[in-house]
Scaffold this motif. Structure first.
Motif, short mmCIF file in Angstrom:
data_model
loop_
_atom_site.label_atom_id
_atom_site.label_comp_id
_atom_site.label_asym_id
_atom_site.label_seq_id
_atom_site.Cartn_x
_atom_site.Cartn_y
_atom_site.Cartn_z
N MET A 106 -93.39 -29.98 29.08
CA MET A 106 -92.05 -29.41 29.19
C MET A 106 -92.09 -27.88 29.11
O MET A 106 -91.39 -27.19 29.84
CB MET A 106 -91.15 -29.99 28.10
N VAL A 107 -92.92 -27.35 28.23
CA VAL A 107 -93.03 -25.89 28.08
C VAL A 107 -93.58 -25.25 29.34
O VAL A 107 -93.09 -24.21 29.79
CB VAL A 107 -93.92 -25.56 26.86
N MET A 118 -99.37 -25.12 43.57
CA MET A 118 -99.16 -26.52 43.22
C MET A 118 -98.87 -27.37 44.46
O MET A 118 -99.11 -28.58 44.46
CB MET A 118 -98.01 -26.66 42.22
N GLY A 119 -98.29 -26.74 45.45
CA GLY A 119 -97.94 -27.48 46.66
C GLY A 119 -96.67 -28.28 46.54
O GLY A 119 -96.39 -29.15 47.38
N MET A 120 -95.88 -28.00 45.52
CA MET A 120 -94.60 -28.69 45.36
C MET A 120 -93.68 -27.87 44.47
O MET A 120 -94.13 -26.99 43.72
CB MET A 120 -94.79 -30.09 44.76
N SER A 121 -92.40 -28.17 44.55
CA SER A 121 -91.40 -27.52 43.69
C SER A 121 -91.64 -27.91 42.24
O SER A 121 -92.01 -29.05 41.94
CB SER A 121 -90.00 -27.95 44.13
N ILE A 122 -91.41 -26.96 41.34
CA ILE A 122 -91.56 -27.26 39.92
C ILE A 122 -90.55 -28.32 39.50
O ILE A 122 -90.81 -29.11 38.57
CB ILE A 122 -91.39 -25.98 39.06
N HIS A 123 -89.43 -28.38 40.20
CA HIS A 123 -88.42 -29.37 39.85
C HIS A 123 -88.86 -30.78 40.24
O HIS A 123 -88.64 -31.73 39.49
CB HIS A 123 -87.09 -29.01 40.52
N LEU A 124 -89.51 -30.91 41.38
CA LEU A 124 -90.06 -32.21 41.77
C LEU A 124 -91.18 -32.60 40.82
O LEU A 124 -91.29 -33.76 40.40
CB LEU A 124 -90.57 -32.16 43.21
N TRP A 125 -92.04 -31.63 40.50
CA TRP A 125 -93.12 -31.88 39.54
C TRP A 125 -92.56 -32.37 38.21
O TRP A 125 -93.08 -33.33 37.62
CB TRP A 125 -93.92 -30.59 39.34
N LEU A 348 -83.02 -36.50 28.91
CA LEU A 348 -82.09 -36.80 30.00
C LEU A 348 -81.43 -35.55 30.60
O LEU A 348 -81.35 -35.43 31.83
CB LEU A 348 -81.03 -37.79 29.51
N PRO A 349 -80.94 -34.59 29.79
CA PRO A 349 -80.37 -33.38 30.39
C PRO A 349 -81.36 -32.63 31.28
O PRO A 349 -80.98 -32.07 32.32
CB PRO A 349 -79.94 -32.54 29.18
N ALA A 350 -82.63 -32.60 30.88
CA ALA A 350 -83.65 -31.93 31.70
C ALA A 350 -83.86 -32.68 33.01
O ALA A 350 -84.07 -32.05 34.06
CB ALA A 350 -84.97 -31.84 30.93
N ILE A 351 -83.79 -34.01 32.97
CA ILE A 351 -83.91 -34.79 34.19
C ILE A 351 -82.74 -34.48 35.12
O ILE A 351 -82.93 -34.28 36.33
CB ILE A 351 -83.96 -36.30 33.86
N VAL A 352 -81.53 -34.44 34.57
CA VAL A 352 -80.33 -34.13 35.38
C VAL A 352 -80.45 -32.75 36.00
O VAL A 352 -80.18 -32.55 37.19
CB VAL A 352 -79.06 -34.22 34.50
#
Length: 401
Positions: A106-107, A118-125, A348-352
């Protein structure tokens, strides 16, 4: 089978669940309202050097305090299930590792990442990380346990893959690093140390109080001017935050034993008197130590710890009187689902947020980013997330470390 250190009630304690549920509700609210501009100072974290605290600065220590209150029950429950001494230690270590892993992931998603490498968005990761974490730590109820083990293996493989994919730094040369442990990681270290101490003092309240004092002295010694020229004291200073957080968990254990230890017969009046003495001593100690390092959540000063312990003890004592003594409990039903599934509600809030950011679409109107309208939205959002806990519990999605 090792002997239990304390005889505790085997019934689930409603006041502890309510305390946990209220803390989760406030946590969701303060985390969301932190992104709102134009709000009063008392609704924000105090700066590191402010020598002050707000109710926001009590949320994290409240989590630590609840960990302490639950710890004797958790260890007794493991022993009641037939765990040997070493099996119990393995469970403690595994739970600590889980909290540290979640905290580090998470950090590292908060900043410093290199999406191009990384080849992907940090949000997808992040979404994939949370999905893998749920697979690993979900409580499965399959008749054939092999299906649960299979899903956990898939989740563990996902975490390992995501850990290898993660890149940080301008050149993408760095991987996951614990530059700090995150809230869950800090809870993990405090939990581990408190479990060790609780077993070493064999559940003695006097022993726990002595170790709380040791934690305070540890912090003061590690942050003293003498530490500038002493390698040992410098090391102690580097670990002083862990000492402070551990003192809060140990305080939660003490209050739990005050109210629920059944090794000898005590009346509720005697329990409340002991709790009041504990509260007063913590508050006075916090006041006396304030000139040394002030009040600071960021620096985890002893005064901040002790004041938080006093506040948490007062709040719990009131909840115990209201729900367990007076039996006014109908209003607590709202908090029970979140209280029984705290880890999932925490993430859950981080997932949202990451789901919205990945899609590039935010359901919160721009007008709700400031002032009292933003505060009202954050309150509604916290209630909404708590409501989702009811649905998640019905879907049998429950995380347990």
């Amino acid at each position: 089978m090792p002997m239990k250190y304390n005889t505790l009630t085997t019934q689930r304690i409603l006041s502890i669940d309510v305390f946990r549920g209220i803390t989760i509700l406030v946590m969701i609210f303060v985390n969301d309202v932190a992104g709102v501009s134009g709000i009063p100072g008392w609704m924000k974290h105090m700066p590191a050097d402010a020598d002050a605290m707000t109710f926001v600065d009590i949320v994290f220590p409240a989590f630590l305090f609840i960990v302490g209150m639950s710890l004797p029950f958790a260890l007794n429950n493991r022993l009641a299930k037939g765990d040997s001494f070493w099996k119990l230690q393995a469970h403690i270590v595994w739970r600590t590792i889980g909290l540290l892993v979640l905290g580090v992931f998470m950090v590292n998603a908060e900043g410093g990442y290199n999406e191009a490498a990384m080849g992907m968005s940090i949000h997808l990761w992040s979404l994939l990380f949370y999905a893998a974490a749920i697979l690993v730590w979900n409580v499965y109820r399959f008749e054939q346990k092999v299906w649960g083990y299979l899903l956990q293996t898939i989740g563990a493989a996902g975490l390992l893959t995501l850990g290898l994919i993660y890149r940080a730094g301008e050149d993408g040369s760095r991987g996951l690093t614990p530059h700090w442990w995150g809230i869950l990681g800090l809870i993990g270290w405090a939990y581990l140390l408190s479990c060790i101490i609780y077993q070493l003092v064999r559940g003695s309240i006097v022993g726990l109080l002595i170790m709380i004092l040791v934690c305070v002295v540890w912090y003061i010694a590690g942050r003293s001017t003498a530490a500038e020229h002493n390698a040992l004291l410098q090391w102690m200073g580097g670990q002083s935050g862990h000492a402070s957080h551990t003192s809060i968990v140990l305080s939660g254990i003490v209050l739990s034993l005050v109210f629920f230890k059944r090794n000898k017969i005590e009346t509720n009046t005697q329990r409340f008197i002991q709790a009041i003495v504990f509260i007063v001593v913590a508050a006075i100690a916090g006041w006396l130590l304030r000139p040394l390092h002030g009040i600071s959540k960021i620096y985890a000063t002893p005064s901040w710890c002790l004041y938080c312990v006093a506040v948490c003890s007062m709040l719990f004592s009131f909840l115990y009187w209201l729900t367990d003594v007076k039996k006014y409990s109908r209003w607590t039903a709202f908090f029970k689902p979140a209280a029984s599934n705290p880890l999932l509600i925490y993430i859950l809030p981080a997932i949202v947020y990451n789901f919205q950011a990945w899609l590039g679409w935010y359901f919160m109107p721009h007008a709700f980013h400031q002032g009292w309208l933003g505060i009202a939205w954050s309150a509604c959002y916290a209630l909404l997330i708590m409501g989702v806990a009811i649905l998640l519990n019905k879907l049998k999605i429950r995380l347990h470390l």
